[in-house]
Scaffold this active site. Structure first.
Site, short mmCIF file in Angstrom:
data_model
loop_
_atom_site.label_atom_id
_atom_site.label_comp_id
_atom_site.label_asym_id
_atom_site.label_seq_id
_atom_site.Cartn_x
_atom_site.Cartn_y
_atom_site.Cartn_z
N THR A 58 1.05 -91.26 18.21
CA THR A 58 2.17 -90.75 17.41
C THR A 58 1.49 -90.17 16.18
O THR A 58 0.46 -90.69 15.71
CB THR A 58 3.17 -91.85 17.00
OG1 THR A 58 2.48 -92.82 16.23
CG2 THR A 58 3.78 -92.53 18.22
N HIS A 59 2.03 -89.08 15.68
CA HIS A 59 1.43 -88.38 14.53
C HIS A 59 -0.03 -87.99 14.82
O HIS A 59 -0.83 -87.87 13.90
CB HIS A 59 1.49 -89.22 13.26
CG HIS A 59 2.84 -89.84 13.03
ND1 HIS A 59 3.85 -89.19 12.36
CD2 HIS A 59 3.35 -91.04 13.42
CE1 HIS A 59 4.93 -89.96 12.33
NE2 HIS A 59 4.65 -91.09 12.98
N SER A 94 -17.78 -66.93 26.15
CA SER A 94 -17.75 -66.14 24.93
C SER A 94 -18.76 -65.01 25.09
O SER A 94 -19.81 -65.18 25.71
CB SER A 94 -18.14 -67.01 23.74
OG SER A 94 -18.63 -66.21 22.69
N LYS A 103 -20.30 -71.48 25.33
CA LYS A 103 -18.86 -71.73 25.30
C LYS A 103 -18.19 -71.71 26.67
O LYS A 103 -18.53 -70.92 27.53
CB LYS A 103 -18.18 -70.66 24.43
CG LYS A 103 -18.53 -70.74 22.98
CD LYS A 103 -17.90 -71.94 22.30
CE LYS A 103 -16.42 -71.74 22.25
NZ LYS A 103 -15.82 -71.87 20.95
N ASN A 152 -14.12 -71.80 27.31
CA ASN A 152 -12.87 -71.87 26.56
C ASN A 152 -11.66 -72.00 27.48
O ASN A 152 -11.59 -71.33 28.51
CB ASN A 152 -12.70 -70.61 25.70
CG ASN A 152 -13.81 -70.48 24.67
OD1 ASN A 152 -14.30 -71.48 24.15
ND2 ASN A 152 -14.20 -69.25 24.39
N GLU A 197 -4.28 -71.62 26.43
CA GLU A 197 -4.05 -70.94 25.14
C GLU A 197 -3.12 -69.74 25.32
O GLU A 197 -2.21 -69.52 24.52
CB GLU A 197 -5.39 -70.48 24.55
CG GLU A 197 -6.22 -71.64 23.99
CD GLU A 197 -7.63 -71.21 23.60
OE1 GLU A 197 -7.84 -70.02 23.32
OE2 GLU A 197 -8.51 -72.08 23.59
N GLN A 251 22.03 -51.80 29.07
CA GLN A 251 20.84 -51.38 29.82
C GLN A 251 19.58 -52.06 29.27
O GLN A 251 18.59 -52.22 29.98
CB GLN A 251 20.71 -49.86 29.72
CG GLN A 251 19.57 -49.28 30.51
CD GLN A 251 19.73 -47.78 30.69
OE1 GLN A 251 20.60 -47.32 31.42
NE2 GLN A 251 18.90 -47.00 30.02
N1 ARG Z 1 21.56 -47.99 33.95
C1 ARG Z 1 22.77 -48.57 33.50
C2 ARG Z 1 22.53 -50.00 33.01
O1 ARG Z 1 21.52 -50.50 33.25
C3 ARG Z 1 23.77 -48.60 34.59
C4 ARG Z 1 25.19 -48.58 34.14
C5 ARG Z 1 25.45 -47.31 33.44
N2 ARG Z 1 26.82 -47.11 33.17
C6 ARG Z 1 27.24 -46.21 32.30
N3 ARG Z 1 28.49 -46.09 32.16
N4 ARG Z 1 26.42 -45.53 31.56
O2 ARG Z 1 23.35 -50.60 32.38
#
Ligand code: ARG
Length: 468
Positions: free
Chosen positions: A162-163, A284, A290, A292, A297, A329
Site C-alpha cells: 500500500t502506498h 536501446s 538495455k 526495455n 509502456e 460522421q
Molecule cells: N457519412 C454519413 C455519416 O457517417 C452518413 C449519413 C449522412 N447523412 C446525411 N444526411 N448527410 O454520418
C-alpha cells in the site's frame, strides 16, 4: 442549368447550382475511413431489400438483381478491387453507385424507404456488435493466460503494497487474480453495452419514418437485432452505444495500464520480480545493456488515446439538436481507433502474460524486508486477549526497536521479544514465530477473497468455471 451539373460521379447535383470545391469534398467525405463498414453496409442493404420485396414495395426481380449485384460488390471489396471514390462521399453512396452501375434501375430502387441516416446508424451497430464479440473472446483469452500464471504461483510469496510501501505478504497468484476480476467486470460491461445497442434503427429513414408499408421487425430479425429502435428521431441520432462502448474500452485500458505500470516496475532491475520475454521488449540504440519493457509502456501510453476518444464522443453529442446532424460522421474514427487499440492491446497482452517468467527468490527477499508480518504479530496478541489498538501500539514499538537494530521481527529471540515488549511479555509464547513467517501469514488469511494458497486455488477454479 442544374442538369448539366448532375454529372456522373456526383451524388446530388440536381439541387445545386455549383459543384463542391475539392477542399470541401475532402472535408465532408468519410469514405476513406467508413469504407471499413462496407461488408456490413451490404448486409444491411440486403435485409432492407428482402423486406421491400416481401412487402411488394420492389419486385422479386429487383431483389434478385440487387442480390446478384451485391454479391459481386462483396467480392470486389474482399479482393480490394472496388474503387472507392471521394466524389461519392461515403461508403453508402459508393456501394449504391457501384450497384446501379452493375444492375441499372433495380439499384436505384434499393434506397426506397431508407436514408443514409438510419443506414449508417444500422451499419455501426452491426460493426460494433461484431467487434464487441471479438473483444469478449480476447478478454477471455487474457483471463485464461492470467489464470494459468496464477495457478503456477498460487503459493509464491511476494510483498503486497500500500502506498508502494511493503504492507503484508500476498501470493503472486492472488495479485494476478485481482486483474482477472477487473477483466471479468470489463467483459460484463462489454456484454451489457452490446445488449443495449442491439436494436434496429432502419425504418426511421431520415428522421420521421417512411410512408411505405415497411416491416421493421422483418429486418430486425434478418440482421439479428433483438428488436427495433422505438423512436425514429432517437434511432438516427442516438450514439449512446458508441459512448458506452468507449467508456467500457477506456476502463479496459485503465486496467491494462495499471498492470503495465506494475510490469514495468517488477521488471526494473532494482525490483527484479519478473522478466518479460525478449520478443516483447526492445533494446536501446545507444546503451547496449538495455532491455526495455516497451509493450507495457506503450499500452500505458495508448490508454490516453482511448480516454481522449471517450471525451471526444461525449463532446460530439452534447450540443446536437435532434435529429441527425453531420457531426455524427465524426463518431467513426474515435470508435474505430478505440476498437483497434483495445483489440491489439488485449491480443499482445494475452501472449505477453503467458511469456512472463517469475523470480520467486526476489519476491520473497522483498517480502522479508519492511516488516510485512507486523500485523500478524498484532493479531497474535489480540487473539491472546489484548485490544487491537494496544496490540498495534505494542508492535509499533517493537518495529521501532528492530529498525534501530537493523533486524526483522522474526530475527528476535523469544527472550528478546519479551524483553522489548515488557507490557505484553506474558502473552508471547513460542508459537509466535509461526505467525511471523511469511508462510504463516499468508496461510492464516484463509477465507474467500483472502490470499491463502488454498483460497487462491479455489478462486482460480471458480474463475475458470465462469470462463467455460
Ligand atoms: N457519412 C454519413 C455519416 O457517417 C452518413 C449519413 C449522412 N447523412 C446525411 N444526411 N448527410 O454520418
Amino acid at each position: 442549368m442544374t442538369s448539366q451539373l448532375h454529372k456522373k460521379g456526383e451524388a446530388w447535383s440536381a439541387r445545386f447550382n455549383e459543384p463542391m470545391s475539392d477542399l470541401v469534398k475532402r472535408y465532408t467525405s468519410s469514405v476513406f475511413f467508413d469504407k471499413r463498414l462496407g461488408l456490413l453496409d451490404i448486409q444491411g442493404s440486403l435485409a432492407h431489400a428482402a423486406m421491400l420485396a416481401a412487402q411488394e414495395i420492389i419486385s422479386q426481380d429487383d431483389l434478385a438483381a440487387i442480390r446478384g449485384g451485391m454479391a459481386q460488390i462483396r467480392g470486389e471489396i474482399e479482393r480490394g478491387e472496388l474503387e472507392w471514390k471521394l466524389d461519392l462521399e461515403d461508403v453508402h453512396l459508393n456501394i449504391e453507385a457501384r450497384l446501379t452501375a452493375l444492375i441499372g434501375d433495380a439499384g436505384k430502387r434499393l434506397h426506397t424507404g431508407r436514408s443514409r441516416n438510419d443506414q449508417v446508424a444500422t451499419d455501426i451497430r452491426l460493426w460494433l456488435r461484431a467487434e464487441i464479440d471479438g473483444i469478449v473472446l480476447l478478454l477471455a483469452t487474457l483471463r485464461r493466460a492470467m489464470l494459468d500464471l496464477a495457478e503456477q504461483h498460487a503459493a509464491t510469496i511476494m510483498p503486497g503494497f500500500t502506498h508502494l510501501q511493503v504492507a503484508q505478504p500476498v501470493t503472486f497468484g492472488h495479485h494476478l487474480l485481482a486483474y482477472v476480476e477487473m477483466f471479468t467486470r470489463d467483459t460484463g460491461r462489454m456484454q451489457d453495452c452490446r445488449k443495449r445497442m442491439n436494436y434496429l434503427p432502419l425504418g426511421a429513414a431520415a428522421l420521421a419514418g417512411t410512408s411505405y408499408p415497411i416491416d421493421r421487425h422483418f429486418v430486425a430479425k434478418e440482421l439479428g437485432f433483438d428488436g427495433i429502435c422505438a423512436n425514429s428521431l432517437d434511432a438516427v441520432s442516438d450514439r449512446d452505444f458508441a459512448i458506452e462502448f468507449t467508456a467500457a474500452a477506456a476502463l479496459v485500458m485503465t486496467h491494462v495500464s495499471r498492470l503495465s505500470e506494475e510490469l514495468v516496475l517488477w521488471m526494473s532491475p532494482r525490483v527484479g520480480f519478473i522478466d518479460i520475454a525478449d520478443r516483447f521488449c526492445t533494446g536501446s540504440s545507444i546503451m547496449p545493456q538495455k532491455k526495455n519493457p516497451d509493450v507495457p509502456e506503450l499500452a500505458r501510453g495508448k490508454t490516453g488515446r482511448v480516454y481522449g476518444h471517450l471525451m471526444g464522443l461525449l463532446t460530439l453529442m452534447k450540443g446536437q439538436p435532434l435529429a441527425y446532424n453531420k457531426d455524427n460522421q465524426e463518431d467513426k474514427e474515435p470508435l474505430f481507433d478505440s476498437v483497434d487499440t483495445v483489440v491489439d492491446t488485449l491480443r499482445i497482452f494475452a501472449e505477453m502474460v503467458a511469456g512472463i517468467s517469475v523470480k520467486p527468490d526476489a519476491m520473497r527477499a522483498a517480502a522479508l524486508q519492511g516488516f510485512a508480518t507486523a500485523t500478524d504479530l498484532a493479531d497474535y496478541l489480540v487473539k491472546r486477549g489484548l485490544a487491537f489498538r494496544d496490540a498495534h501500539e505494542a508492535v509499533a514499538h517493537a518495529v521501532r526497536i528492530c529498525v534501530d537494530r537493523g533486524c526483522d521481527l522474526a530475527d528476535l529471540s523469544l527472550e528478546q521479544m519479551r524483553a522489548d515488549l515488557p507490557n505484553v511479555a506474558a502473552l508471547i509464547g513460542d508459537d509466535v514465530f509461526d505467525y511471523l513467517t511469511l508462510e504463516g501469514s499468508i496461510a492464516s488469511r484463509n477465507h474467500p477473497g483472502g490470499t491463502a494458497p488454498e483460497q487462491v486455488r479455489k478462486a482460480i477454479a471458480a474463475a475458470r468455471a465462469g470462463l467455460a
